[in-house]
Design a protein around this motif. Structure first.
Motif, mmCIF file in Angstrom:
data_model
loop_
_atom_site.group_PDB
_atom_site.id
_atom_site.type_symbol
_atom_site.label_atom_id
_atom_site.label_comp_id
_atom_site.label_asym_id
_atom_site.label_seq_id
_atom_site.Cartn_x
_atom_site.Cartn_y
_atom_site.Cartn_z
ATOM 1 N N LEU A 20 0.816 -1.143 0.081
ATOM 2 C CA LEU A 20 0.122 0.033 0.065
ATOM 3 C C LEU A 20 0.923 1.409 -0.030
ATOM 4 C CD1 LEU A 20 -2.956 -1.092 2.607
ATOM 5 C CD2 LEU A 20 -3.107 -0.766 0.216
ATOM 6 N N THR A 21 2.043 1.343 0.685
ATOM 7 C CA THR A 21 2.996 2.388 0.953
ATOM 8 C C THR A 21 3.469 2.523 -0.435
ATOM 9 O OG1 THR A 21 3.286 2.148 3.218
ATOM 10 C CG2 THR A 21 4.915 3.301 2.036
ATOM 11 N N SER A 22 4.050 1.461 -1.151
ATOM 12 C CA SER A 22 4.673 1.758 -2.590
ATOM 13 C C SER A 22 3.715 1.996 -3.609
ATOM 14 C CB SER A 22 5.295 0.171 -2.758
ATOM 15 O OG SER A 22 6.380 -0.154 -1.984
ATOM 16 N N PHE A 23 2.374 1.606 -3.401
ATOM 17 C CA PHE A 23 1.192 1.983 -4.406
ATOM 18 C C PHE A 23 1.017 3.324 -4.246
ATOM 19 C CE2 PHE A 23 -3.276 2.117 -5.916
ATOM 20 C CZ PHE A 23 -2.915 1.533 -7.205
ATOM 21 N N ILE A 27 1.454 6.353 -7.006
ATOM 22 C CA ILE A 27 0.456 7.238 -7.534
ATOM 23 C C ILE A 27 1.003 8.576 -7.292
ATOM 24 C CG2 ILE A 27 -1.907 8.189 -6.635
ATOM 25 C CD1 ILE A 27 -2.645 5.338 -5.859
ATOM 26 N N ASP A 28 1.628 8.898 -6.164
ATOM 27 C CA ASP A 28 2.471 10.078 -6.175
ATOM 28 C C ASP A 28 3.184 10.701 -7.431
ATOM 29 O OD1 ASP A 28 1.251 10.384 -3.805
ATOM 30 O OD2 ASP A 28 3.159 10.204 -2.507
ATOM 31 N N THR A 29 4.023 9.513 -7.875
ATOM 32 C CA THR A 29 4.957 9.722 -8.860
ATOM 33 C C THR A 29 4.185 9.933 -10.124
ATOM 34 O OG1 THR A 29 6.632 8.177 -7.835
ATOM 35 C CG2 THR A 29 7.030 8.890 -10.187
ATOM 36 N N VAL A 30 3.103 8.841 -10.304
ATOM 37 C CA VAL A 30 2.301 9.340 -11.663
ATOM 38 C C VAL A 30 1.564 10.606 -11.669
ATOM 39 C CG1 VAL A 30 0.420 8.363 -12.702
ATOM 40 C CG2 VAL A 30 1.825 6.656 -11.778
ATOM 41 N N MET A 31 0.991 10.873 -10.576
ATOM 42 C CA MET A 31 0.172 12.166 -10.484
ATOM 43 C C MET A 31 1.270 13.625 -10.721
ATOM 44 S SD MET A 31 -2.427 12.014 -7.408
ATOM 45 C CE MET A 31 -3.755 10.837 -7.604
ATOM 46 N N VAL A 166 -6.112 8.488 2.501
ATOM 47 C CA VAL A 166 -5.894 9.662 3.112
ATOM 48 C C VAL A 166 -5.030 10.618 2.052
ATOM 49 C CG1 VAL A 166 -5.318 11.642 4.536
ATOM 50 C CG2 VAL A 166 -6.837 9.818 5.280
ATOM 51 N N ASN A 167 -3.933 9.962 1.766
ATOM 52 C CA ASN A 167 -2.979 10.402 0.788
ATOM 53 C C ASN A 167 -3.417 10.457 -0.595
ATOM 54 O OD1 ASN A 167 -0.174 11.570 0.397
ATOM 55 N ND2 ASN A 167 0.650 9.636 -0.034
ATOM 56 N N ALA A 168 -4.122 9.469 -1.041
ATOM 57 C CA ALA A 168 -4.259 9.517 -2.605
ATOM 58 C C ALA A 168 -5.394 10.680 -2.716
ATOM 59 C CB ALA A 168 -4.801 8.254 -2.750
ATOM 60 N N ALA A 197 -0.334 16.695 1.038
ATOM 61 C CA ALA A 197 -1.164 15.405 1.187
ATOM 62 C C ALA A 197 -0.387 14.320 2.242
ATOM 63 C CB ALA A 197 -1.349 14.774 -0.002
ATOM 64 N N THR A 198 1.087 14.248 1.950
ATOM 65 C CA THR A 198 1.677 13.411 2.711
ATOM 66 C C THR A 198 1.677 13.650 4.304
ATOM 67 O OG1 THR A 198 3.180 13.067 0.799
ATOM 68 C CG2 THR A 198 4.142 12.502 2.828
#
Length: 448
Positions: A20-23, A27-31, A166-168, A197-198
């Motif tokens: 979940l953390t890596s995912f 998502i952070d990197t993709v955004m 929450v982060n996503a 967000a982090t």
């Protein structure tokens, strides 16, 4: 079957938590990747400060976990809580140090990795906003490892799952902004939005990991005086075992950071590709983080129970099991590599470089999995921390990193050759680790 059932009972929640953390990192990197290559490089290098802190923190908490797992096996709750008290105090000190560095000296920190002014400016703006999360992360990590050591493994997973959500949501809202009926409710914040967000997600995670154990009266929770040392001679033993782990993780973390510096010196496009590769790689690597930590918990518990033959048998089984799993799971990165152009808004040659790095990773995965098993799962749980530190940090700093810097600064080799240079350590570690495993010298009972 009992072996696999026992391992996965512990490993699966840890795997899921790390996945979940890596995912969410992906998502952070993709955004952020929708903003461009400079932004990817800036956030990637900015997160190196967090990565270094994470590895130092892992040294602190995993060092404490060595004792907590063995005390848990012995059912010595009093000394378990005293060990936790030392661990939380150290975690607080480390997290505050990195919070100050990220908040007040971000440009100096980033200049270690790159001299690209644009990347430094973007990365510094990210670090200033994200810095408060370091404090909350340190406390939550200390509580999470204490819970795992006492086999309360589902709560850390649940806390991470909620913080990921929450982060996503926060990323989507803060990076790109929110408009309703033409009115801007939340402004577009770009990479600063990812940082905000982090911070929110880490606060949520910390509250869950500290409040729920109190409400449910878990074994790690007691009166305040129960966390204070009564036998100060224990500090000497704690330092002898934990200090090598802390030094090891600190050197390893700085070493991985220096790997980023090597690729950053090869160019902004190369470091962007390297960060993209790491995002995908981590989705698969979480399996080995989980199984390595499960091995440490189970072996440490058996040593605490004084079942030394059982501990050795389990160590040998895990040392065979994890590389075999790596040979099966590593090829999953091939289909994932085909998705890179759809996830990242960068030039085609950058995603092509990232994909080729992923293909090289596949070859090294069985060696990396064996090393995770030996260093984290076997040597540390057995109190053999000096040897683990020697092979983990020694080969990196004495061989792999010098090779990498010579390759990029003197010979100006291509990115794939740099990648091979920095991974020479994996084969050397595995060779030394195999010899240590067969010698049996890794096992030490620390509860006596």
């Amino acid at each position: 079957m009992d072996f696999y059932r026992t391992v996965f009972k512990i490993a699966l929640p840890i795997i899921m938590q790390n996945f979940l953390t890596s995912f969410v990192n992906m998502i952070d990197t993709v955004m952020v990747g929708q903003l461009g290559a400079v932004e990817i490089a800036a956030v990637g290098l900015g997160n190196q400060i967090f990565f270094v802190m994470n590895t130092v923190m892992f040294g602190v908490v995993s060092g404490g976990s060595i004792f907590m797992s063995q005390f848990w096996g012995k059912k010595d709750i009093s000394r378990l809580r005293q060990t936790m008290g030392i661990t939380v105090a150290l975690a607080f000190a480390v997290s505050m140090l990195f919070t100050v560095l990220a908040a007040f000296f971000p440009e100096k920190c980033l200049s270690v990795y790159t001299n690209d002014v644009s990347v430094i400016l973007h990365g510094a703006s990210y670090l200033r906003v994200v810095s408060p999360c370091y404090f909350f992360f340190g406390i939550s990590m200390a509580f999470g490892h204490a819970l795992r050591s006492t086999e309360h493994i589902n709560l850390p997973m649940a806390a991470t799952g909620i913080s990921v959500l929450v982060n996503a949501i926060g990323n989507a809202a803060f990076i790109f902004g929110v408009s309703i009926g033409g009115t801007q409710i939340i402004p577009t914040m770009g990479i600063q939005g990812a940082a905000a967000a982090t911070v929110f997600s880490r606060i949520v995670e910390t509250v869950i990991l500290t409040a729920v154990p109190v409400i449910k009266k878990y074994e790690i929770i007691g009166k305040l005086r129960g966390y204070l040392l009564t036998d100060f001679s224990f500090l000497g033993k704690y330092a002898r075992i934990c200090l090598p782990v802390l030094i090891n993780e600190s050197l390893w973390g700085f070493g991985i950071s220096m790997q980023n510096s090597i690729f950053a010196h090869a160019g902004t496009d190369v470091i962007a590709a390297f960060n993209i590769r790491g995002t995908i790689d981590n989705l698969v690597w979480v399996f080995f983080i989980g199984t390595g930590n499960a091995a440490a918990i189970l072996i440490g518990k058996k040593i605490g129970e004084r079942n030394y033959d059982g501990a050795r048998l389990l160590a040998n089984k895990m040392a065979r099991f994890m590389p075999c799993c790596a040979a099966v799971l590593a090829p999953l990165m091939i289909p994932l590599s085909f998705l890179l152009p759809y996830f990242f808004n960068v030039q085609p040659h950058i995603t092509r470089m990232a994909a080729q790095m992923l293909y090289l990773v596949i070859f090294f995965y069985p060696f990396c999995a064996f090393n995770m098993c030996m260093i984290v799962g076997v040597c540390r749980s057995g109190g053999d921390t000096v040897f683990a530190s020697f092979i983990d940090a020694g080969f990196m700093w004495l061989i792999a990193l010098p090779l990498g810097f010579i390759a990029v600064l003197v010979f100006h080799w291509p990115y794939w050759a740099l990648f091979l240079c920095v991974h020479t350590e994996d084969i050397l570690k595995a060779t030394a680790g195999f010899i240590r495993l067969k010698s049996g010298k890794w096992l030490h009972d620390l509860t006596e």
